[in-house]
Design a protein around this motif. Structure first.
Motif, PDB file in Angstrom:
ATOM      1  N   ASP A  23       0.811  -1.217   0.000  1.00  0.00           N
ATOM      2  CA  ASP A  23       0.000   0.000   0.000  1.00  0.00           C
ATOM      3  C   ASP A  23       0.845   1.269   0.000  1.00  0.00           C
ATOM      4  O   ASP A  23       0.367   2.344   0.368  1.00  0.00           O
ATOM      5  CB  ASP A  23      -0.940   0.003   1.201  1.00  0.00           C
ATOM      6  CG  ASP A  23      -0.195  -0.032   2.533  1.00  0.00           C
ATOM      7  OD1 ASP A  23       1.031  -0.274   2.522  1.00  0.00           O
ATOM      8  OD2 ASP A  23      -0.837   0.163   3.578  1.00  0.00           O
ATOM      9  N   ALA A  24       2.100   1.164  -0.407  1.00  0.00           N
ATOM     10  CA  ALA A  24       2.976   2.335  -0.464  1.00  0.00           C
ATOM     11  C   ALA A  24       2.420   3.366  -1.446  1.00  0.00           C
ATOM     12  O   ALA A  24       1.739   3.012  -2.411  1.00  0.00           O
ATOM     13  CB  ALA A  24       4.379   1.917  -0.893  1.00  0.00           C
ATOM     14  N   PRO A  25       2.694   4.656  -1.217  1.00  0.00           N
ATOM     15  CA  PRO A  25       2.145   5.689  -2.101  1.00  0.00           C
ATOM     16  C   PRO A  25       2.708   5.656  -3.514  1.00  0.00           C
ATOM     17  O   PRO A  25       2.091   6.179  -4.440  1.00  0.00           O
ATOM     18  CB  PRO A  25       2.520   6.995  -1.392  1.00  0.00           C
ATOM     19  CG  PRO A  25       3.683   6.650  -0.526  1.00  0.00           C
ATOM     20  CD  PRO A  25       3.452   5.242  -0.092  1.00  0.00           C
ATOM     21  N   VAL A  26       3.891   5.056  -3.684  1.00  0.00           N
ATOM     22  CA  VAL A  26       4.532   4.990  -4.997  1.00  0.00           C
ATOM     23  C   VAL A  26       5.137   3.598  -5.176  1.00  0.00           C
ATOM     24  O   VAL A  26       5.643   3.003  -4.220  1.00  0.00           O
ATOM     25  CB  VAL A  26       5.656   6.049  -5.143  1.00  0.00           C
ATOM     26  CG1 VAL A  26       6.391   5.893  -6.473  1.00  0.00           C
ATOM     27  CG2 VAL A  26       5.097   7.447  -5.028  1.00  0.00           C
ATOM     28  N   ALA A 295       8.035  12.210  -6.977  1.00  0.00           N
ATOM     29  CA  ALA A 295       6.921  11.508  -7.607  1.00  0.00           C
ATOM     30  C   ALA A 295       5.795  11.154  -6.648  1.00  0.00           C
ATOM     31  O   ALA A 295       4.726  10.745  -7.086  1.00  0.00           O
ATOM     32  CB  ALA A 295       7.425  10.225  -8.269  1.00  0.00           C
ATOM     33  N   THR A 296       6.026  11.299  -5.338  1.00  0.00           N
ATOM     34  CA  THR A 296       4.970  10.963  -4.389  1.00  0.00           C
ATOM     35  C   THR A 296       3.799  11.920  -4.577  1.00  0.00           C
ATOM     36  O   THR A 296       3.995  13.105  -4.884  1.00  0.00           O
ATOM     37  CB  THR A 296       5.467  11.033  -2.945  1.00  0.00           C
ATOM     38  OG1 THR A 296       5.995  12.342  -2.701  1.00  0.00           O
ATOM     39  CG2 THR A 296       6.536   9.993  -2.685  1.00  0.00           C
ATOM     40  N   ARG A 300       3.931  15.977  -5.471  1.00  0.00           N
ATOM     41  CA  ARG A 300       3.496  16.424  -6.799  1.00  0.00           C
ATOM     42  C   ARG A 300       2.396  17.470  -6.683  1.00  0.00           C
ATOM     43  O   ARG A 300       2.379  18.451  -7.422  1.00  0.00           O
ATOM     44  CB  ARG A 300       3.005  15.242  -7.628  1.00  0.00           C
ATOM     45  CG  ARG A 300       4.094  14.234  -7.967  1.00  0.00           C
ATOM     46  CD  ARG A 300       3.687  13.368  -9.131  1.00  0.00           C
ATOM     47  NE  ARG A 300       3.954  14.058 -10.386  1.00  0.00           N
ATOM     48  CZ  ARG A 300       3.541  13.620 -11.573  1.00  0.00           C
ATOM     49  NH1 ARG A 300       2.828  12.504 -11.659  1.00  0.00           N
ATOM     50  NH2 ARG A 300       3.815  14.271 -12.664  1.00  0.00           N
ATOM     51  N   ARG A 301       1.460  17.279  -5.723  1.00  0.00           N
ATOM     52  CA  ARG A 301       0.403  18.269  -5.526  1.00  0.00           C
ATOM     53  C   ARG A 301       1.001  19.599  -5.074  1.00  0.00           C
ATOM     54  O   ARG A 301       0.595  20.672  -5.532  1.00  0.00           O
ATOM     55  CB  ARG A 301      -0.610  17.763  -4.501  1.00  0.00           C
ATOM     56  CG  ARG A 301      -1.529  16.663  -5.035  1.00  0.00           C
ATOM     57  CD  ARG A 301      -2.693  16.437  -4.093  1.00  0.00           C
ATOM     58  NE  ARG A 301      -2.270  15.939  -2.795  1.00  0.00           N
ATOM     59  CZ  ARG A 301      -2.167  14.660  -2.494  1.00  0.00           C
ATOM     60  NH1 ARG A 301      -2.456  13.731  -3.408  1.00  0.00           N
ATOM     61  NH2 ARG A 301      -1.794  14.276  -1.285  1.00  0.00           N
ATOM     62  N   LYS A 302       1.987  19.536  -4.161  1.00  0.00           N
ATOM     63  CA  LYS A 302       2.646  20.756  -3.677  1.00  0.00           C
ATOM     64  C   LYS A 302       3.359  21.465  -4.819  1.00  0.00           C
ATOM     65  O   LYS A 302       3.308  22.692  -4.934  1.00  0.00           O
ATOM     66  CB  LYS A 302       3.623  20.398  -2.562  1.00  0.00           C
ATOM     67  CG  LYS A 302       4.302  21.603  -1.933  1.00  0.00           C
ATOM     68  CD  LYS A 302       5.211  21.180  -0.789  1.00  0.00           C
ATOM     69  CE  LYS A 302       5.892  22.383  -0.160  1.00  0.00           C
ATOM     70  NZ  LYS A 302       6.782  21.978   0.957  1.00  0.00           N
ATOM     71  N   ALA A 303       4.056  20.689  -5.668  1.00  0.00           N
ATOM     72  CA  ALA A 303       4.779  21.286  -6.795  1.00  0.00           C
ATOM     73  C   ALA A 303       3.813  21.959  -7.768  1.00  0.00           C
ATOM     74  O   ALA A 303       4.091  23.056  -8.288  1.00  0.00           O
ATOM     75  CB  ALA A 303       5.595  20.211  -7.507  1.00  0.00           C
TER      76      ALA A 303
END
Length: 315
Positions: A23-26, A295-296, A300-303
């Protein structure tokens, strides 16, 4: 460390290993080079393992005709088929969530072929690229560290020899000759310094690759041209690494890839050769970790929010 066997549509069996939480985010998928196997990435797998809450799921596998995977028939010894194999690995072992694809040498070319043949899947799933000691231009820049005329003769001899090996079948008689081949492999694959353990692993992996695999992939490897494919991947965070003394995929290969990927970070490692994951494990692991962080989903949302803010300020 869960291990699995994946049977491909043409009947070839792949040896696949998974590390880290499901269940890791990436999910990070690492692809090895020609005549090597998944163990090329052993240091990077270990480095990602200790990231704690940032730890990704990591998948490594032996390409068809390599390592512990099954033999390929000659028609399957192509980059196009390797790209399709990667698509099948993702479908079966990483069916959802963002993915970082990392490839060394042939593995990097496999990723490019996957992007070319499966553009929708790539656009939907791939959140980061990690390209090490590879090329998007076949043998265009390959000089083996030799003068141009001598390199052309060597390439011609290699091409003829590869054709003979490709028709020799899925056996490994060269394994008995590894001690004699050691100096040549060391010269071709490594740079100024070479750890004995790294060379031994490269030699053992080479000994497990069949004659058909050694020779069969050569035509498609030499002919591949995928810079246009890379140019279409403009918004993917990427890192491109190459050794200063890489005789197979020299720095011009990496520079053309980085120029095609606007968000790529290019690193040329002084004195290093072709086997960077084994030769310079700390630098390679640090660069891979940086791509995984970028890539997490949260990063990515912050970027993206930062990019929007900059655009609003500019307006």
């Amino acid at each position: 460390m869960p291990m699995a066997e994946l049977t491909l549509p043409d009947g070839v069996r792949l040896h696949v290993e998974a590390h880290g939480p499901a269940d890791a985010p990436v999910t990070v998928v690492l692809l090895h080079g020609w005549c090597q196997d998944r163990r090329t990435w052993q240091h990077q797998v270990a480095a990602l393992h200790v990231l704690g809450a940032r730890r990704p799921r990591v998948i490594t596998y032996d390409a068809r005709g390599h390592g512990r995977s099954g033999a390929t028939n000659l028609s399957g010894a192509t980059l196009s088929r390797l790209g399709d194999d990667l698509a099948e690995v993702l479908r079966r072992h990483a069916p959802t969530g963002p993915v970082v694809l990392g490839g060394h040498s042939l593995g990097g070319m496999t990723i490019m072929e996957f992007a070319h043949s499966h553009p929708e899947v790539f656009a939907d799933r791939v959140a980061g690229l990690f390209l090490v000691s590879t090329t998007a231009e076949g043998h265009t820049h390959t000089q083996y560290g030799l003068p141009s005329r001598l390199a052309a003769l060597m390439r011609a001899g290699e091409t003829v020899g590869a054709g003979l090996l490709a028709r020799s079948g899925p056996w490994c008689p060269h394994r008995a000759l590894l001690p004699a081949l050691r100096p040549a492999v060391r010269w071709l694959l490594f740079g100024d310094e070479c750890d004995n353990e790294a060379l031994e692993l490269a030699m053992r992996s080479f000994g497990r690759a069949s004659l058909r695999s050694i020779g069969g992939f050569r035509p498609s490897v030499g002919a591949q041209q995928r810079l246009e494919t890379l140019a279409a991947l403009a918004d993917v965070p990427a890192a491109v690494l190459v050794g200063e003394r890489d005789r197979l995929t020299p720095p011009p290969c990496a520079r053309s890839i980085a120029e095609a990927l606007p968000f790529a970070d290019l690193s040329v490692l002084p004195g290093a050769g072709h086997m960077l994951p084994l030769e310079r494990p700390h630098e390679v692991s640090a660069a891979l970790t940086a791509v995984v962080d970028r890539a997490t989903p949260a990063r990515r949302r912050k970027a993206k929010r930062g990019a929007v803010t900059q655009l609003e300020k500019a307006a």
